[in-house]
Write an enzyme that holds these catalytic residues in place. Sequence first.
Site, PDB file in Angstrom:
ATOM      1  NE  ARG A 137      -4.814   6.603   0.319  1.00 33.09           N
ATOM      2  CZ  ARG A 137      -5.589   5.982   0.484  1.00 33.09           C
ATOM      3  NH1 ARG A 137      -6.116   7.077   1.649  1.00 33.09           N
ATOM      4  NH2 ARG A 137      -6.050   4.671   0.745  1.00 33.09           N
TER       5      ARG A 137
ATOM      6  CG  PHE B 108      -2.460   0.146   1.003  1.00 33.59           C
ATOM      7  CD1 PHE B 108      -3.450  -0.988   0.162  1.00 33.59           C
ATOM      8  CD2 PHE B 108      -2.832   1.487   1.228  1.00 33.59           C
ATOM      9  CE1 PHE B 108      -4.123  -0.816  -0.061  1.00 33.59           C
ATOM     10  CE2 PHE B 108      -4.612   1.419  -0.039  1.00 33.59           C
ATOM     11  CZ  PHE B 108      -5.324  -0.273   0.054  1.00 33.59           C
TER      12      PHE B 108
ATOM     13  NE  ARG C  73      -7.165   7.674   6.370  1.00 30.54           N
ATOM     14  CZ  ARG C  73      -7.108   6.492   5.368  1.00 30.54           C
ATOM     15  NH1 ARG C  73      -6.801   5.581   5.520  1.00 30.54           N
ATOM     16  NH2 ARG C  73      -7.881   6.432   4.634  1.00 30.54           N
TER      17      ARG C  73
ATOM     18  CD  GLN D 263      -5.616  10.429   2.411  1.00 36.15           C
ATOM     19  OE1 GLN D 263      -6.051   9.524   3.004  1.00 36.15           O
ATOM     20  NE2 GLN D 263      -4.120  10.578   3.147  1.00 36.15           N
TER      21      GLN D 263
ATOM     22  CG  LEU E  84     -11.518   5.322  -2.618  1.00 33.86           C
ATOM     23  CD1 LEU E  84     -11.258   6.427  -3.073  1.00 33.86           C
ATOM     24  CD2 LEU E  84     -11.470   4.092  -1.798  1.00 33.86           C
TER      25      LEU E  84
ATOM     26  CB  SER F  74      -8.298   5.958   8.446  1.00 38.01           C
ATOM     27  OG  SER F  74      -8.389   5.318   7.414  1.00 38.01           O
TER      28      SER F  74
ATOM     29  CG  HIS G 143      -8.016   7.674  -2.904  1.00 40.50           C
ATOM     30  ND1 HIS G 143      -7.369   7.456  -2.806  1.00 40.50           N
ATOM     31  CD2 HIS G 143      -7.987   6.552  -1.557  1.00 40.50           C
ATOM     32  CE1 HIS G 143      -7.457   6.156  -3.714  1.00 40.50           C
ATOM     33  NE2 HIS G 143      -7.305   5.317  -2.164  1.00 40.50           N
TER      34      HIS G 143
ATOM     35  CD  GLU H  14      -2.840   3.841  -2.017  1.00 39.89           C
ATOM     36  OE1 GLU H  14      -3.885   4.996  -1.237  1.00 39.89           O
ATOM     37  OE2 GLU H  14      -1.775   3.438  -0.904  1.00 39.89           O
TER      38      GLU H  14
ATOM     39  CG  HIS I 222     -10.011   8.720   1.157  1.00 43.33           C
ATOM     40  ND1 HIS I 222     -10.983   8.364   0.517  1.00 43.33           N
ATOM     41  CD2 HIS I 222      -9.684   8.371   1.165  1.00 43.33           C
ATOM     42  CE1 HIS I 222     -11.212   7.507   0.901  1.00 43.33           C
ATOM     43  NE2 HIS I 222     -10.089   7.077   1.326  1.00 43.33           N
TER      44      HIS I 222
HETATM   45  C1  LIG Z   1     -14.662   4.717   0.431  1.00 41.70           C
HETATM   46  C2  LIG Z   1     -13.813   4.647   0.933  1.00 41.70           C
HETATM   47  C3  LIG Z   1     -13.052   3.969   1.231  1.00 41.70           C
HETATM   48  C4  LIG Z   1     -11.143   4.161   2.598  1.00 41.70           C
HETATM   49  N1  LIG Z   1     -10.402   2.841   2.696  1.00 41.70           N
HETATM   50  C5  LIG Z   1     -10.087   2.757   3.532  1.00 41.70           C
HETATM   51  C6  LIG Z   1      -9.060   1.904   4.354  1.00 41.70           C
HETATM   52  O1  LIG Z   1      -8.688   0.830   3.078  1.00 41.70           O
HETATM   53  N2  LIG Z   1      -7.741   1.350   4.974  1.00 41.70           N
HETATM   54  C7  LIG Z   1      -8.321   2.285   6.249  1.00 41.70           C
HETATM   55  O2  LIG Z   1      -7.703   2.884   6.982  1.00 41.70           O
HETATM   56  N3  LIG Z   1      -9.558   3.255   5.113  1.00 41.70           N
HETATM   57  C8  LIG Z   1     -10.535   3.647   4.513  1.00 41.70           C
HETATM   58  N4  LIG Z   1     -11.137   4.981   4.344  1.00 41.70           N
HETATM   59  C9  LIG Z   1     -11.316   5.601   5.745  1.00 41.70           C
HETATM   60  C10 LIG Z   1     -11.244   4.586   7.027  1.00 41.70           C
HETATM   61  O3  LIG Z   1     -12.743   4.050   6.510  1.00 41.70           O
HETATM   62  C11 LIG Z   1     -12.743   5.608   8.179  1.00 41.70           C
HETATM   63  O4  LIG Z   1     -12.180   6.626   8.176  1.00 41.70           O
HETATM   64  C12 LIG Z   1     -12.772   5.035   9.160  1.00 41.70           C
HETATM   65  O5  LIG Z   1     -14.081   3.787   8.595  1.00 41.70           O
HETATM   66  C13 LIG Z   1     -13.505   5.534  10.048  1.00 41.70           C
HETATM   67  O6  LIG Z   1     -14.279   4.918  10.827  1.00 41.70           O
HETATM   68  P1  LIG Z   1     -14.950   5.862  12.087  1.00 41.70           P
HETATM   69  O7  LIG Z   1     -15.645   3.850  13.167  1.00 41.70           O
HETATM   70  O8  LIG Z   1     -14.764   6.570  13.203  1.00 41.70           O
HETATM   71  O9  LIG Z   1     -16.277   6.137  11.577  1.00 41.70           O
HETATM   72  P2  LIG Z   1     -17.797   5.605  10.641  1.00 41.70           P
HETATM   73  O10 LIG Z   1     -17.487   4.661  10.311  1.00 41.70           O
HETATM   74  O11 LIG Z   1     -17.703   6.713   9.479  1.00 41.70           O
HETATM   75  O12 LIG Z   1     -18.984   5.542  11.587  1.00 41.70           O
HETATM   76  C14 LIG Z   1     -18.982   6.785  11.757  1.00 41.70           C
HETATM   77  C15 LIG Z   1     -20.832   6.592  13.168  1.00 41.70           C
HETATM   78  O13 LIG Z   1     -20.893   7.701  13.915  1.00 41.70           O
HETATM   79  C16 LIG Z   1     -22.794   7.788  13.292  1.00 41.70           C
HETATM   80  N5  LIG Z   1     -22.806   8.889  13.231  1.00 41.70           N
HETATM   81  C17 LIG Z   1     -22.441  10.700  12.614  1.00 41.70           C
HETATM   82  N6  LIG Z   1     -23.254  11.338  12.296  1.00 41.70           N
HETATM   83  C18 LIG Z   1     -23.748  11.006  13.733  1.00 41.70           C
HETATM   84  C19 LIG Z   1     -25.285  12.000  13.905  1.00 41.70           C
HETATM   85  N7  LIG Z   1     -25.067  12.815  13.987  1.00 41.70           N
HETATM   86  N8  LIG Z   1     -26.349  11.332  15.109  1.00 41.70           N
HETATM   87  C20 LIG Z   1     -26.168  10.215  15.336  1.00 41.70           C
HETATM   88  N9  LIG Z   1     -24.913   9.568  14.575  1.00 41.70           N
HETATM   89  C21 LIG Z   1     -23.584   9.998  14.440  1.00 41.70           C
HETATM   90  C22 LIG Z   1     -23.085   6.996  12.266  1.00 41.70           C
HETATM   91  O14 LIG Z   1     -24.014   6.844  12.116  1.00 41.70           O
HETATM   92  C23 LIG Z   1     -21.980   6.038  12.088  1.00 41.70           C
HETATM   93  O15 LIG Z   1     -21.842   5.283  13.055  1.00 41.70           O
HETATM   94  C24 LIG Z   1     -11.863   4.368   3.702  1.00 41.70           C
HETATM   95  C25 LIG Z   1     -12.742   5.729   3.418  1.00 41.70           C
HETATM   96  C26 LIG Z   1     -13.609   5.968   2.249  1.00 41.70           C
HETATM   97  C27 LIG Z   1     -14.390   7.058   2.596  1.00 41.70           C
END
Ligand SMILES: Cc1cc2nc3c(=O)[nH]c(=O)nc-3n(C[C@H](O)[C@H](O)[C@H](O)COP(=O)(O)OP(=O)(O)OC[C@H]3O[C@@H](n4cnc5c(N)ncnc54)[C@H](O)[C@@H]3O)c2cc1C
Lengths: 329, 571
Positions: free
Chosen positions: B275, B114, B384, B229, B241, B389, B231, B244, B342
């Site tokens: 990135r 990666f 990042r 960031q 997306l 992440s 992407h 990568e 991203h």
């Molecule tokens: C398309 C894509 C691909 C990615 N691929 C990778 C990868 O291959 N490897 C990697 O390491 N990272 C990757 N990332 C980044 C990574 O997915 C995220 O940074 C990570 O999953 C975030 O997890 P989280 O638990 O912080 O938040 P999230 O999974 O975004 O969860 C947020 C939570 O908060 C809740 N929430 C938000 N606002 C409110 C509100 N107002 N009221 C109640 N609930 C709320 C939502 O319902 C949700 O449950 C990718 C991101 C994207 C967009």
Amino acid sequence: MAKTKFLVSRYNAARDTKPYLQEFKLEIPQGATLLDCINLIKWTQDGTLTYRMSCRSAICGSCSMKVNGHARLACKTQAAEAVIDGAITIEPMGNSPLIRDLVVDLEPFFDSIDRVKPFLVPDDSKQWKRETLQSHDDYRKIEDASTCIMCASCWSDCNVLGVDPRFLGPAALAKAQRFVYDSRDNETRDRIEFLSRTTGMWDCTHCAECATRCPTDAKPLFRIKELRTAAMTYKITDNNGARHVLAFRESVGGFLPGVGGGGLLNENYVPIRSVGFFNLDGILSLIPVGIRMIIRGKNPPILPHIIDKIGEVRAMFRRFNDYRKEYRK
Amino acid sequence: MRKHDVVIVGAGLAGLRAALELAGKVDVAVVSKVYPSRSHSGAAQGGVAAAMANESDDSPELHMYDTVKGSDYLGDQDAIEIMTRDAPITITEMEHLGCVFSRDGEGRIAQREFGGHSKPRACYAADRTGHALLHTLYEQSFKYKKDITFYNEWYLLDLIYQDGSARGVVVMDMKTGDIEVIHAKAVLFGTGGYGRAYKITSNAFANTGDGIMATYRAGLPLEDMEFVQFHPTGLYQQGILMSEAARGEGGYLLNGNMERFMERYAKSRMELAPRDIVSRAEQTEINEGRGAGPKKDFIYVDLRHLGREKILEKLPQIRQLAIDFLGIDCIDHPIPIQPTAHYSMGGIPASKDCEVYRDEKGTIVKGFYAAGECSCISVHGANRLGTNSLLDATVFGRRAGKSILNYVVGAQHEPVNEAEVKRKARKRIDDLLYTPSTESANDIRNELKGTMTNHVGVYRTKDGLATAHKKLKELQGRFTKVRVEDKGKVFNTEIIEALELSNMLTYSELIIAGAEARTESRGAHARVDFPKRDDVNWMKHTMASADADGAIQLKYKPVVVTKHQPEERKY
Ligand SMILES: Cc1cc2nc3c(=O)[nH]c(=O)nc-3n(C[C@H](O)[C@H](O)[C@H](O)COP(=O)(O)OP(=O)(O)OC[C@H]3O[C@@H](n4cnc5c(N)ncnc54)[C@H](O)[C@@H]3O)c2cc1C
Ligand code: SF4
Ligand code: SF4
Ligand code: FES
């Protein structure tokens, strides 16, 4: 480009006694998905239109709805391809209580998942420092089921759920397959026994709606077939469903003279054989199902019919027999 | 008023992992605006980093070095050390919880290359790694269903913060429209990122920075918001997306002349440079007229030479996405792509035990924690690395759980004025519903997103940022007269979208303000007028908060440097 008619189901409990179709007109932008179009309608024509969505890339499972009668992910559907005679009909998913417009109550769906103990039960007698090893082949056995995104499209369109809401349903069974076939799970037999009860794997009628609607590789029907194979492998056959298969085998295989050998499938015979000829209560219990199926127009024809692809079915049974012999050794 | 020991907002990897740590030990509730399985974590494709050393020699130390360098030296090294050290055990644990990982020939978790990682370190489940991890935790939540109360489809309105401590949250039950208070000894935010303010974005509609903004509205600071960031491979015009992993498996980037242009920008790592570097290279190719297509405004990612079999086995999901959204099958054709917003490096400032800071001096808010993308701990600094992440969310979700457990055992429910906090939340909604309204939310949103992508994107300039700032002020003004037609209570998504838009309008200004002040280029923040990194003046984190009049106030806090002194970043 001409405008397309969007016939969208609307329902607001505070105002409406039942859902109705409202017509919107929209020119479909080039390359737009159905979700893009519905968003455009909400954002430029009627802010009260209500539906779920989030990822808009077919991975979160939020945006399933009935498009021209069948459940689909709106974000995975090219709008232009969904037009029939200048119109697209959009309705909420089936088999679920309606909350508003295209939003249904998903609690029954998620409860169904809960019923299959949807988590790994590893052998925790062992201490671990590293990951459990799993061969690529064993991984492949659970990969398809693991792609399920919980969109409930299969649940929406499953025919059995329409007549028997107690049925576990396709997604829960697919989820169950993921654990039954997981080389790391320690409760395989218990799981199969549970899934073999009424409302479980044997209640599916192979209508294939779920596999057709499923937007991922989870394709529940195939997972259900794998569960049934597992049931046979583990010889968990002391239940109506498994007996049904045995009866089916006798019927199709022509082992019972006069009851429809030679490729004739007597669907009226099979259920009775399945609950057991001497199980009077069991036979009586079938009546409501029969009546319900007649009401819904799903009753099997009274005269035995030659099932499609009898050759394939026979081959399946041959393999199944070999399998059983193998297993008895 | 509902009462729990701990309330977690967010059911992505961070929130669910923390809940699992607390389940059965204290009374814990999880609030999420979407069903947990629909959290944005599920969209993550490529992998999760851990020095498992399955495919080659590797070590947490090397992982740490790569991360520090990738962060352009803005990452806090004490936190990075913890993340990379805990990575193998955290991922191994996920495997034991049932995660369906792809496997190598020995049956171990498979790992791939990666960007920015010097070893094949990304553990993966085909190209749906986030989905596999999220669903594993979601499955576990059924196991602990008696111990965790889920408030699914409840929307966070406000954080209850008073006299240095967090006391709960104000939320709306979307099904009924009722506003309720959840009173708790400790609050954890795992509310995800803020990439939705851009026109071209890989983010879900839900990624509107709600938790970050509830924190800001409570009067607390936010860290490094200017670092967003981009992407390198978002589907052309959609932003969706293309992982990568496409390049990790050997895909090429080609410009309009079908040249592998990365040779000119990062000769040794080529397509697998970090990135920020790849996105800038693409943008430069486009800006200098070497883009592809009739408008010369995109780049290709070319997978054809990988062959059908490898694509089907390792990259099935991205193949399907290109088919569904552009009608292009990558087995036979290169895929048009462009940089896409991203990931949010900035967010709620927190310690390595996820305790939220209330100032630049490191004073801690009692009972308030943040983890995952909404937090800024800061393990990613200015940029990042891919796969770090999911790791961040899982490692710090787990740590947050442990740290909260320590705290709540001796803690009390501190008093909350229920009527008052509800009234405030109600007023914000009523203002939207009942003030005379002429402005279309759709127009405001589109103009915002266009502004952010055009002026606050891969490259930034003084003038561009000033234009964007002025536009933001105008949009914020117009928003006070925004029209919300839906006055109903049941599942009113129009009001939710308006609240989300209001959040986007506020944090976008923070991104711009931070970017205007930072007169250097570091990681994802690239100023055309200040093209060099400036370690003398800018080895520091931005801390943005609202002053008494609501104006943005910028303060700064030093970077934690332990093992690796800043050097020039070459790949
Ligand atoms: C398309 C894509 C691909 C990615 N691929 C990778 C990868 O291959 N490897 C990697 O390491 N990272 C990757 N990332 C980044 C990574 O997915 C995220 O940074 C990570 O999953 C975030 O997890 P989280 O638990 O912080 O938040 P999230 O999974 O975004 O969860 C947020 C939570 O908060 C809740 N929430 C938000 N606002 C409110 C509100 N107002 N009221 C109640 N609930 C709320 C939502 O319902 C949700 O449950 C990718 C991101 C994207 C967009
Ligand atoms: S095949 Fe079985 S589970 Fe699938 S929809 Fe038909 S009856 Fe339901
Ligand atoms: S099995 Fe398929 S259709 Fe059913 S919930 Fe899962 S992904 Fe959706
Ligand atoms: S919006 Fe996520 S599946 Fe359609």
